[in-house]
Structures are given as structure tokens and as C-alpha cells.
Motif scaffolding. Structure first.
Motif: not given
Length: 82
Positions: A12, A15-17, A20, A55, A58-59, A62
Motif C-alpha cells: 500500500d 503504490k501510494a508513493e 505521488y 484511493w 490517498w489521491n 497526494i
């Protein structure tokens, strides 16, 4: 839902990095998109219709981070500079 045992435990975060980095590159290369993002000021960024909870959250994080980074340091608010 259980993950397959071969998935990386830190998937997790990875994938967030990656999202970004890709999103940041997009805004740096596209001044129209960067201007649109900066035009939101400090307004909350939400994705209420996103069915994927990961998402949806996290979106927003970001986009807020990139919005701050696109501003010159002198134009950042006290909360953004922290």
C-alpha cells in the motif's frame, strides 16, 4: 479480503508513493493542470464518488501535497509550511 502471501507487506505504501511521483511529474510537465490545482487554494480535495476507499483517501492526500509543493515557499500558508 486476504492478500496473496507473495504480495509485499508494504505494498500500500509503495503504490501510494508511485502514484505521488507520477502525479507530481504530470503537474510539473503540464502548467494548465498545475494552474487548475493551484486555483483550488486551500480548499479540501475530496473524491466522494470513488468506490475504492484507499484511493479515495490517498489521491486527496497526494493532490494536497503536490498543491503545496507547487507553491513558492513564500506563498505557502502557516499550515502548509509546517
Amino acid at each position: 479480503q486476504a492478500r496473496h502471501p507473495f504480495f509485499r507487506a508494504e505494498w500500500d505504501g509503495l503504490k501510494a508513493e508511485v502514484m505521488y511521483r507520477v502525479s507530481r511529474a504530470k503537474f510539473i510537465q503540464n502548467s494548465d493542470s498545475a494552474s487548475e490545482l493551484l486555483a483550488t487554494g486551500e480548499a479540501a480535495i475530496k473524491r466522494p464518488d470513488d468506490p475504492d476507499g484507499f484511493w479515495a483517501l490517498w489521491n486527496c492526500y497526494i493532490m494536497k501535497r503536490i498543491r503545496i509543493e507547487l507553491k513558492p515557499p513564500a506563498q505557502r500558508s502557516q499550515t502548509e509550511a509546517a
